[in-house]
Motif scaffolding. Structure first.
Motif, PDB file in Angstrom:
ATOM      1  N   TYR A 145       3.440   2.012  -1.316  1.00  6.21           N
ATOM      2  CA  TYR A 145       4.523   1.612  -2.165  1.00  6.21           C
ATOM      3  C   TYR A 145       3.825   2.179  -3.124  1.00  6.21           C
ATOM      4  O   TYR A 145       3.777   3.426  -4.139  1.00  6.21           O
ATOM      5  CB  TYR A 145       5.668   0.355  -3.055  1.00  6.21           C
ATOM      6  CG  TYR A 145       6.719  -0.177  -1.955  1.00  6.21           C
ATOM      7  CD1 TYR A 145       6.966   0.851  -1.098  1.00  6.21           C
ATOM      8  CD2 TYR A 145       6.327  -1.365  -2.002  1.00  6.21           C
ATOM      9  CE1 TYR A 145       8.056   0.998  -0.161  1.00  6.21           C
ATOM     10  CE2 TYR A 145       7.511  -1.857  -0.713  1.00  6.21           C
ATOM     11  CZ  TYR A 145       8.556  -1.239   0.211  1.00  6.21           C
ATOM     12  OH  TYR A 145       9.156  -1.633   0.703  1.00  6.21           O
ATOM     13  N   LYS A 146       2.300   1.713  -3.551  1.00 13.32           N
ATOM     14  CA  LYS A 146       1.897   1.774  -4.604  1.00 13.32           C
ATOM     15  C   LYS A 146       1.379   3.339  -3.981  1.00 13.32           C
ATOM     16  O   LYS A 146       1.138   4.070  -5.358  1.00 13.32           O
ATOM     17  CB  LYS A 146       0.328   1.051  -4.500  1.00 13.32           C
ATOM     18  CG  LYS A 146       0.587   0.089  -4.892  1.00 13.32           C
ATOM     19  CD  LYS A 146      -0.506  -0.912  -5.222  1.00 13.32           C
ATOM     20  CE  LYS A 146      -0.397  -2.603  -6.248  1.00 13.32           C
ATOM     21  NZ  LYS A 146      -1.701  -2.925  -5.762  1.00 13.32           N
ATOM     22  N   SER A 147       1.136   3.868  -3.031  1.00 13.43           N
ATOM     23  CA  SER A 147       0.422   5.120  -2.585  1.00 13.43           C
ATOM     24  C   SER A 147       2.065   6.839  -3.180  1.00 13.43           C
ATOM     25  O   SER A 147       1.958   7.066  -3.305  1.00 13.43           O
ATOM     26  CB  SER A 147       0.772   5.396  -0.969  1.00 13.43           C
ATOM     27  OG  SER A 147       1.715   5.608  -0.338  1.00 13.43           O
ATOM     28  N   ARG A 187       1.465  -1.101  -0.188  1.00 12.78           N
ATOM     29  CA  ARG A 187       0.366  -0.014   0.237  1.00 12.78           C
ATOM     30  C   ARG A 187       0.960   1.264   0.093  1.00 12.78           C
ATOM     31  O   ARG A 187       0.453   2.180  -1.166  1.00 12.78           O
ATOM     32  CB  ARG A 187      -0.764  -0.076   1.525  1.00 12.78           C
ATOM     33  CG  ARG A 187      -2.132  -0.386   1.195  1.00 12.78           C
ATOM     34  CD  ARG A 187      -3.440  -0.777   2.581  1.00 12.78           C
ATOM     35  NE  ARG A 187      -2.092  -0.652   3.263  1.00 12.78           N
ATOM     36  CZ  ARG A 187      -3.294  -2.273   4.169  1.00 12.78           C
ATOM     37  NH1 ARG A 187      -2.986  -2.666   3.787  1.00 12.78           N
ATOM     38  NH2 ARG A 187      -2.129  -1.835   5.775  1.00 12.78           N
ATOM     39  N   MET A 228       8.139  -4.333  -8.191  1.00 11.22           N
ATOM     40  CA  MET A 228       7.719  -3.203  -8.673  1.00 11.22           C
ATOM     41  C   MET A 228       9.007  -2.363  -8.834  1.00 11.22           C
ATOM     42  O   MET A 228       9.611  -2.365  -8.366  1.00 11.22           O
ATOM     43  CB  MET A 228       6.297  -2.458  -6.999  1.00 11.22           C
ATOM     44  CG  MET A 228       5.691  -3.450  -6.487  1.00 11.22           C
ATOM     45  SD  MET A 228       5.277  -3.055  -4.608  1.00 11.22           S
ATOM     46  CE  MET A 228       3.597  -1.833  -6.008  1.00 11.22           C
ATOM     47  N   LYS A 256       4.305   0.887  -9.616  1.00 14.51           N
ATOM     48  CA  LYS A 256       3.836   0.011 -10.312  1.00 14.51           C
ATOM     49  C   LYS A 256       4.437  -1.297 -10.239  1.00 14.51           C
ATOM     50  O   LYS A 256       5.673  -1.070  -9.944  1.00 14.51           O
ATOM     51  CB  LYS A 256       3.694   0.312 -11.439  1.00 14.51           C
ATOM     52  CG  LYS A 256       3.350   2.323 -11.673  1.00 14.51           C
ATOM     53  CD  LYS A 256       1.994   2.150 -11.413  1.00 14.51           C
ATOM     54  CE  LYS A 256       1.578   3.838 -11.498  1.00 14.51           C
ATOM     55  NZ  LYS A 256       0.436   4.113 -10.686  1.00 14.51           N
ATOM     56  N   ASP A 264       3.585   5.757  -6.176  1.00 14.67           N
ATOM     57  CA  ASP A 264       3.514   5.600  -7.778  1.00 14.67           C
ATOM     58  C   ASP A 264       4.231   4.617  -8.816  1.00 14.67           C
ATOM     59  O   ASP A 264       4.713   4.091  -8.916  1.00 14.67           O
ATOM     60  CB  ASP A 264       3.897   6.778  -8.378  1.00 14.67           C
ATOM     61  CG  ASP A 264       3.005   8.000  -7.899  1.00 14.67           C
ATOM     62  OD1 ASP A 264       1.462   7.745  -7.815  1.00 14.67           O
ATOM     63  OD2 ASP A 264       3.536   9.131  -7.611  1.00 14.67           O
ATOM     64  N   LYS A 268       9.552   2.370  -9.968  1.00 13.02           N
ATOM     65  CA  LYS A 268       9.428   3.044  -9.677  1.00 13.02           C
ATOM     66  C   LYS A 268      10.072   4.656 -10.600  1.00 13.02           C
ATOM     67  O   LYS A 268      10.687   4.406 -10.892  1.00 13.02           O
ATOM     68  CB  LYS A 268       8.995   4.019  -8.239  1.00 13.02           C
ATOM     69  CG  LYS A 268       8.438   5.521  -8.376  1.00 13.02           C
ATOM     70  CD  LYS A 268       8.589   6.168  -6.610  1.00 13.02           C
ATOM     71  CE  LYS A 268       8.648   7.818  -6.320  1.00 13.02           C
ATOM     72  NZ  LYS A 268       7.378   8.006  -7.029  1.00 13.02           N
TER      73      LYS A 268
END
Length: 151
Positions: free
Chosen positions: A122-124, A120, A147, A128, A126, A149
């Motif tokens: 890492y996604k916040s 969560r 992931m 991917k 950006d 970025k």
């Protein structure tokens, strides 16, 4: 809070080796196995591993940069500081440091698929998901997400 990264000292290592996360996150305890202990003890000899300090000069985490065809990194936040809303600022400081020091355009990481709170975060910021894979760990094979970025 303002975070600063600096070379790891032997005193930092002694502190890191006491870190226990509890529950499903006990997988990340720094004394989990002799292999993990040896890895943490090697930090002062690695120019790409850093201790993270708060603006009050308190040791709050660490970060390792892995230089290969794709540059990746790993981080740890002191267990008593997790789940307190500090992750985004902590990680942003580390990413800014990495971008400046290594002059990168992208950065990657691998995260265990069960580590939902890290995903969560890492996604916040950006990151991917670029791949899913099975990787070897001290507990056997486990599912990971890769992931990436843009910096």
């Amino acid at each position: 809070m303002n975070y600063k990264l600096r070379r790891v000292t032997n005193e930092d290592v002694e502190d890191f080796l006491t870190w226990k996360y509890g529950g499903i996150y006990s997988f990340f305890d720094n004394d989990f196995s002799q292999g993990k202990i040896d890895y943490v003890k090697s930090f002062p000899n690695d120019n790409n591993v850093f201790s993270v300090y708060s603006d009050k000069n308190e040791l709050v985490g660490n970060c390792a940069i892995y230089l290969s065809d794709k540059v990746t990194f790993s981080v740890q936040l002191r267990p008593s500081l997790t789940s307190k809303g500090l992750g985004k600022e902590f990680l942003t400081s580390i990413l800014n440091f990495i971008k400046e020091r290594y002059n990168l355009k992208t950065i990657g990481l691998s995260v265990l698929k069960f580590n939902e709170r890290a995903i969560r975060l890492y996604k916040s910021l950006d990151f991917k998901v670029t791949n899913e894979f099975i990787g070897k760990t001290v507990k056997g094979e486990m599912e990971f997400l890769a992931m990436e970025k843009e910096l």
